[in-house]
Design an enzyme around this catalytic site. Sequence first.
Site, PDB file in Angstrom:
ATOM      1  N   LYS A  82       0.819  -1.213   0.000  1.00 57.69           N
ATOM      2  CA  LYS A  82       0.000   0.000   0.000  1.00 57.69           C
ATOM      3  C   LYS A  82       0.863   1.278   0.000  1.00 57.69           C
ATOM      4  CE  LYS A  82      -3.987  -2.212   2.191  1.00 57.69           C
ATOM      5  NZ  LYS A  82      -5.129  -2.029   3.135  1.00 57.69           N
ATOM      6  N   TYR A 133     -12.756  -2.453  -3.873  1.00 62.86           N
ATOM      7  CA  TYR A 133     -13.233  -2.524  -2.484  1.00 62.86           C
ATOM      8  C   TYR A 133     -14.770  -2.470  -2.394  1.00 62.86           C
ATOM      9  CZ  TYR A 133      -8.605  -2.105  -0.236  1.00 62.86           C
ATOM     10  OH  TYR A 133      -7.325  -2.329   0.235  1.00 62.86           O
ATOM     11  N   PHE A 167     -15.779   3.752   6.752  1.00 63.31           N
ATOM     12  CA  PHE A 167     -14.398   4.101   6.385  1.00 63.31           C
ATOM     13  C   PHE A 167     -14.141   4.026   4.880  1.00 63.31           C
ATOM     14  CE2 PHE A 167     -14.479  -0.426   7.605  1.00 63.31           C
ATOM     15  CZ  PHE A 167     -13.955  -1.034   6.462  1.00 63.31           C
ATOM     16  N   ARG A 188      -1.764 -14.418   4.167  1.00 68.82           N
ATOM     17  CA  ARG A 188      -2.500 -13.796   5.283  1.00 68.82           C
ATOM     18  C   ARG A 188      -1.744 -13.987   6.601  1.00 68.82           C
ATOM     19  NH1 ARG A 188      -7.113 -11.717   4.107  1.00 68.82           N
ATOM     20  NH2 ARG A 188      -8.114 -12.007   6.119  1.00 68.82           N
ATOM     21  N   THR A 194      -5.467  -7.537  10.365  1.00 65.47           N
ATOM     22  CA  THR A 194      -5.798  -6.262   9.710  1.00 65.47           C
ATOM     23  C   THR A 194      -5.471  -5.078  10.624  1.00 65.47           C
ATOM     24  OG1 THR A 194      -7.616  -7.375   8.580  1.00 65.47           O
ATOM     25  CG2 THR A 194      -7.677  -4.971   8.591  1.00 65.47           C
ATOM     26  N   ARG A 253       2.439  -6.411   8.947  1.00 63.60           N
ATOM     27  CA  ARG A 253       1.673  -5.289   9.519  1.00 63.60           C
ATOM     28  C   ARG A 253       2.236  -4.863  10.870  1.00 63.60           C
ATOM     29  NH1 ARG A 253      -3.913  -7.736   7.243  1.00 63.60           N
ATOM     30  NH2 ARG A 253      -4.146  -6.391   5.399  1.00 63.60           N
ATOM     31  N   ASN A 307      -2.496   0.020   6.610  1.00 63.97           N
ATOM     32  CA  ASN A 307      -1.951  -1.209   7.195  1.00 63.97           C
ATOM     33  C   ASN A 307      -0.937  -1.935   6.291  1.00 63.97           C
ATOM     34  OD1 ASN A 307      -3.853  -2.093   5.431  1.00 63.97           O
ATOM     35  ND2 ASN A 307      -4.923  -3.457   6.839  1.00 63.97           N
ATOM     36  N   HIS A 356      -2.276  -5.504   1.458  1.00 57.19           N
ATOM     37  CA  HIS A 356      -3.558  -6.188   1.281  1.00 57.19           C
ATOM     38  C   HIS A 356      -3.272  -7.589   0.746  1.00 57.19           C
ATOM     39  CE1 HIS A 356      -7.588  -7.190  -0.125  1.00 57.19           C
ATOM     40  NE2 HIS A 356      -6.967  -7.660  -1.197  1.00 57.19           N
ATOM     41  N   GLU A 396      -9.723 -10.525  -7.765  1.00 57.40           N
ATOM     42  CA  GLU A 396      -8.781  -9.420  -7.585  1.00 57.40           C
ATOM     43  C   GLU A 396      -7.635  -9.501  -8.598  1.00 57.40           C
ATOM     44  OE1 GLU A 396      -7.781  -9.681  -3.405  1.00 57.40           O
ATOM     45  OE2 GLU A 396      -9.759  -8.961  -2.806  1.00 57.40           O
TER      46      GLU A 396
HETATM   47  P1  CMP Z   1      -7.506  -4.640   3.362  1.00 55.98           P
HETATM   48  O1  CMP Z   1      -6.950  -5.992   3.603  1.00 55.98           O
HETATM   49  O2  CMP Z   1      -6.949  -3.863   2.238  1.00 55.98           O
HETATM   50  O3  CMP Z   1      -9.096  -4.771   3.150  1.00 55.98           O
HETATM   51  C1  CMP Z   1     -10.001  -3.730   3.459  1.00 55.98           C
HETATM   52  C2  CMP Z   1      -9.339  -2.603   4.175  1.00 55.98           C
HETATM   53  O4  CMP Z   1     -10.196  -1.735   4.867  1.00 55.98           O
HETATM   54  C3  CMP Z   1      -8.448  -3.160   5.267  1.00 55.98           C
HETATM   55  O5  CMP Z   1      -7.341  -3.800   4.701  1.00 55.98           O
HETATM   56  C4  CMP Z   1      -8.159  -1.930   6.083  1.00 55.98           C
HETATM   57  O6  CMP Z   1      -7.063  -1.194   5.574  1.00 55.98           O
HETATM   58  C5  CMP Z   1      -9.429  -1.132   5.898  1.00 55.98           C
HETATM   59  N1  CMP Z   1     -10.218  -1.163   7.123  1.00 55.98           N
HETATM   60  C6  CMP Z   1     -10.836  -2.201   7.685  1.00 55.98           C
HETATM   61  N2  CMP Z   1     -11.463  -1.825   8.810  1.00 55.98           N
HETATM   62  C7  CMP Z   1     -11.230  -0.499   8.959  1.00 55.98           C
HETATM   63  C8  CMP Z   1     -11.604   0.462   9.936  1.00 55.98           C
HETATM   64  N3  CMP Z   1     -12.345   0.133  10.976  1.00 55.98           N
HETATM   65  N4  CMP Z   1     -11.160   1.723   9.769  1.00 55.98           N
HETATM   66  C9  CMP Z   1     -10.417   2.060   8.693  1.00 55.98           C
HETATM   67  N5  CMP Z   1     -10.019   1.179   7.739  1.00 55.98           N
HETATM   68  C10 CMP Z   1     -10.426  -0.083   7.877  1.00 55.98           C
END
Ligand code: CMP
Length: 141
Positions: free
Chosen positions: A11, A51, A59, A87, A93, A104, A114, A117, A128
């Site tokens: 990211k 997404y 968010f 993963r 996450t 992470r 984070n 992905h 994807e």
């Molecule tokens: P990712 O694995 O890219 O998939 C969806 C993304 O949404 C996740 O990683 C986070 O970066 C983001 N995400 C999930 N939950 C939240 C949250 N509560 N606040 C902000 N971002 C979030």
Amino acid sequence: MAKEQTFSIIKPNAVKKNVIGPILTIFEKNGLKVAAAKLTKIPKEKCEEFYAEHKARPFFSELVAFMTSGPVLLMVLSGENAIAKNREVMGATDPKKAAPGTIRALYADSMGENAVHGSDSPSSAEREIHLFFDKSEIVNL
Ligand code: CMP
């Protein structure tokens, strides 16, 4: 175990920190191979499509704004059990819950920023990968 392909994004915050190399090293040390890669800025509409399952979340707009804020490294990773392995090495996450030594835990700044992905299932991986890569761009490892 079966050989699989999964989709990975390094990211914008991790690209900005100049830690593409250390993240790739973690993938490679864990048996994941880069089968395709593109350094690019994701267009807003494409990011919203990527997404789409999170569209109703509070968010969502923040997530799209962050993910389109700078270059990302899009990848197809290949290996035994690649979806679960990716993963595992990414960590949770929420970086506060990510196990020590995971990507992470090392490089995330927050839940939103984070660092990486990774696809969460075979059907997500398929969707994807093909959203960002043509079959001809993926090496058969
Ligand atoms: P990712 O694995 O890219 O998939 C969806 C993304 O949404 C996740 O990683 C986070 O970066 C983001 N995400 C999930 N939950 C939240 C949250 N509560 N606040 C902000 N971002 C979030």
